[in-house]
Scaffold this motif. Structure first.
Motif, PDB file in Angstrom:
ATOM      1  N   MET A 123      -0.445  21.812   2.249  1.00  0.00           N
ATOM      2  CA  MET A 123      -0.471  20.506   1.596  1.00  0.00           C
ATOM      3  C   MET A 123      -1.890  20.180   1.152  1.00  0.00           C
ATOM      4  N   LYS A 124      -2.027  19.685  -0.078  1.00  0.00           N
ATOM      5  CA  LYS A 124      -3.350  19.307  -0.558  1.00  0.00           C
ATOM      6  C   LYS A 124      -3.798  18.030   0.146  1.00  0.00           C
ATOM      7  N   LYS A 125      -5.090  17.697  -0.012  1.00  0.00           N
ATOM      8  CA  LYS A 125      -5.598  16.495   0.623  1.00  0.00           C
ATOM      9  C   LYS A 125      -4.822  15.263   0.154  1.00  0.00           C
ATOM     10  N   THR A 126      -4.435  14.465   1.123  1.00  0.00           N
ATOM     11  CA  THR A 126      -3.602  13.304   0.834  1.00  0.00           C
ATOM     12  C   THR A 126      -4.156  12.083   1.541  1.00  0.00           C
ATOM     13  N   GLN A 127      -4.321  11.001   0.794  1.00  0.00           N
ATOM     14  CA  GLN A 127      -4.759   9.745   1.387  1.00  0.00           C
ATOM     15  C   GLN A 127      -3.562   9.050   2.026  1.00  0.00           C
ATOM     16  N   PHE A 128      -3.729   8.620   3.283  1.00  0.00           N
ATOM     17  CA  PHE A 128      -2.677   7.881   3.960  1.00  0.00           C
ATOM     18  C   PHE A 128      -3.227   6.563   4.479  1.00  0.00           C
ATOM     19  N   TYR A 129      -2.314   5.661   4.761  1.00  0.00           N
ATOM     20  CA  TYR A 129      -2.677   4.346   5.274  1.00  0.00           C
ATOM     21  C   TYR A 129      -1.769   4.012   6.442  1.00  0.00           C
ATOM     22  N   LYS A 130      -2.312   3.337   7.431  1.00  0.00           N
ATOM     23  CA  LYS A 130      -1.527   2.943   8.605  1.00  0.00           C
ATOM     24  C   LYS A 130      -1.398   1.421   8.614  1.00  0.00           C
ATOM     25  N   TYR A 131      -0.158   0.930   8.739  1.00  0.00           N
ATOM     26  CA  TYR A 131       0.126  -0.494   8.839  1.00  0.00           C
ATOM     27  C   TYR A 131       1.029  -0.730  10.044  1.00  0.00           C
ATOM     28  N   GLN A 132       1.017  -1.956  10.531  1.00  0.00           N
ATOM     29  CA  GLN A 132       1.948  -2.317  11.609  1.00  0.00           C
ATOM     30  C   GLN A 132       2.438  -3.738  11.418  1.00  0.00           C
ATOM     31  N   GLY A 133       3.703  -3.944  11.816  1.00  0.00           N
ATOM     32  CA  GLY A 133       4.313  -5.271  11.796  1.00  0.00           C
ATOM     33  C   GLY A 133       4.868  -5.568  13.165  1.00  0.00           C
ATOM     34  N   THR A 134       4.224  -6.447  13.909  1.00  0.00           N
ATOM     35  CA  THR A 134       4.574  -6.760  15.302  1.00  0.00           C
ATOM     36  C   THR A 134       4.746  -5.492  16.142  1.00  0.00           C
ATOM     37  N   GLY A 135       3.844  -4.543  15.934  1.00  0.00           N
ATOM     38  CA  GLY A 135       3.844  -3.334  16.751  1.00  0.00           C
ATOM     39  C   GLY A 135       4.711  -2.209  16.237  1.00  0.00           C
ATOM     40  N   ASN A 136       5.523  -2.454  15.227  1.00  0.00           N
ATOM     41  CA  ASN A 136       6.291  -1.415  14.543  1.00  0.00           C
ATOM     42  C   ASN A 136       5.332  -0.771  13.543  1.00  0.00           C
ATOM     43  N   ASP A 137       4.924   0.480  13.796  1.00  0.00           N
ATOM     44  CA  ASP A 137       3.837   1.050  12.992  1.00  0.00           C
ATOM     45  C   ASP A 137       4.322   2.159  12.066  1.00  0.00           C
ATOM     46  N   PHE A 138       3.615   2.275  10.928  1.00  0.00           N
ATOM     47  CA  PHE A 138       4.070   3.162   9.859  1.00  0.00           C
ATOM     48  C   PHE A 138       2.893   3.857   9.163  1.00  0.00           C
ATOM     49  N   LEU A 156       1.854   5.065   5.514  1.00  0.00           N
ATOM     50  CA  LEU A 156       2.224   4.757   4.133  1.00  0.00           C
ATOM     51  C   LEU A 156       1.429   5.632   3.176  1.00  0.00           C
ATOM     52  N   ILE A 157       2.112   6.092   2.140  1.00  0.00           N
ATOM     53  CA  ILE A 157       1.499   6.954   1.135  1.00  0.00           C
ATOM     54  C   ILE A 157       1.881   6.447  -0.257  1.00  0.00           C
ATOM     55  N   ASP A 158       0.877   6.345  -1.118  1.00  0.00           N
ATOM     56  CA  ASP A 158       1.101   5.961  -2.512  1.00  0.00           C
ATOM     57  C   ASP A 158       1.593   7.200  -3.254  1.00  0.00           C
ATOM     58  N   ASN A 159       2.883   7.227  -3.541  1.00  0.00           N
ATOM     59  CA  ASN A 159       3.488   8.419  -4.151  1.00  0.00           C
ATOM     60  C   ASN A 159       3.969   8.132  -5.570  1.00  0.00           C
ATOM     61  N   ARG A 160       3.257   7.279  -6.277  1.00  0.00           N
ATOM     62  CA  ARG A 160       3.668   6.964  -7.648  1.00  0.00           C
ATOM     63  C   ARG A 160       3.522   8.161  -8.585  1.00  0.00           C
ATOM     64  N   ASP A 161       2.722   9.147  -8.181  1.00  0.00           N
ATOM     65  CA  ASP A 161       2.592  10.377  -8.980  1.00  0.00           C
ATOM     66  C   ASP A 161       3.539  11.478  -8.529  1.00  0.00           C
ATOM     67  N   ASN A 162       4.360  11.178  -7.500  1.00  0.00           N
ATOM     68  CA  ASN A 162       5.365  12.132  -6.987  1.00  0.00           C
ATOM     69  C   ASN A 162       4.769  13.463  -6.530  1.00  0.00           C
ATOM     70  N   PHE A 163       3.597  13.405  -5.910  1.00  0.00           N
ATOM     71  CA  PHE A 163       2.971  14.641  -5.430  1.00  0.00           C
ATOM     72  C   PHE A 163       3.428  15.007  -4.023  1.00  0.00           C
ATOM     73  N   PHE A 164       3.921  14.035  -3.265  1.00  0.00           N
ATOM     74  CA  PHE A 164       4.278  14.275  -1.869  1.00  0.00           C
ATOM     75  C   PHE A 164       5.674  14.884  -1.783  1.00  0.00           C
ATOM     76  N   ASP A 165       5.811  15.913  -0.949  1.00  0.00           N
ATOM     77  CA  ASP A 165       7.098  16.588  -0.782  1.00  0.00           C
ATOM     78  C   ASP A 165       7.991  15.763   0.134  1.00  0.00           C
TER      79      ASP A 165
END
Length: 260
Positions: A1-16, A18-27
């Motif tokens: 996998m090529k280098k990929t920027q990711f982001y971590k968010y949480q909502g009341t402890g439910n954590d995720f 997140l990846i911006d895949n508007r270019d459809n590069f992520f498998d």
């Protein structure tokens, strides 16, 4: 996998993750990759992963995957977190209502600071059993009322009901819900796909609030107290089996970001 920027968010402890895949590069079909990213020892660590993708009919499309790597049904806290993510990316504007597309249909959202309000799909049909209630709020949920959720072995009892023949073949999420006290309802959730207790569950909070109304015949707005904080659920009861104008409201926060 090529280098990929990711982001971590949480909502009341439910954590995720997140990846911006508007270019459809992520498998998106690579189950092992998604599972490894969600792993809490060998990956970023999360209850699930979401892809923000382009949409022809809304501001964006939300794709949600459980931590087992499989694409899943709707996630309420995930929907609130991806709304916050879209705001941070500049895809939508804070303070302005917008819509996004998800597996269960269109959702309206509003981001105000760290608080995100998310309109959920209408609920049509509540099944009543001797043991509890079953309804679909974008994801299937079984609600079992107990005197004190803090005394429940959520893993063992949740696993039992998650695979119960009543909910075959796909199984269900399981919520253990206490009585209303001082305007609040304590709940704990066993999530399928995670196969364990999570600190919060948005669709579970909605299901538990509606079941609380059906069980008591009172209230159309509840504060749901979960291990990770509090969520507010409001709705309109058309009748005892039909509910619309359902809103899930609570904090959704950026945690950190990095490069894979």
């Amino acid at each position: 996998m090529k280098k990929t920027q990711f982001y971590k968010y949480q909502g009341t402890g439910n954590d995720f993750v997140l990846i911006d895949n508007r270019d459809n590069f992520f498998d998106r079909n690579n189950q092992k990759l998604i599972e490894s990213l969600c792993h809490r020892r060998f990956g970023v660590g999360a209850d699930g992963l979401m892809l923000l993708e382009k949409s022809e009919k809304a501001s964006f499309t939300m794709r949600y995957y459980n931590s087992d790597g499989r694409e899943s049904s709707m996630c309420g806290n995930g929907g609130r977190c991806i709304a916050a993510f879209a705001t941070d990316l500049g895809v939508v504007n804070a303070g302005e209502s917008f819509s996004f597309d998800a597996v269960d249909g269109m959702h309206e959202a509003l981001v105000e600071g760290d608080v995100v309000s998310l309109k959920m799909v209408d609920v049509k049909g509540v099944r009543v059993y001797d043991e509890g209630f079953f309804l679909d709020t974008g994801s299937p949920h079984f609600i079992k009322f107990v005197k004190d959720p803090s005394e429940i072995d959520v893993y063992e009892q949740g696993k039992f009901w998650r695979h119960h023949e009543l909910f075959a073949p796909d199984g269900t999420n399981v919520n253990f819900v206490g009585p209303v006290k001082d305007g609040k309802v304590i709940m704990r959730t066993f999530e399928r796909g995670v196969e364990d207790e999570t600190w919060s569950c948005g669709t579970g909070a909605v299901a538990s609030a509606i079941a609380t109304f059906v069980n008591s015949g009172e209230g159309n707005s509840f504060v749901m107290s979960v291990p990770g904080g509090e969520l507010t659920v409001s709705f309109n009861a058309v009748d005892e089996e039909t509910f619309d104008n359902i809103w899930l409201k609570g904090p959704a926060k950026y945690v950190f970001e990095g490069t894979l």
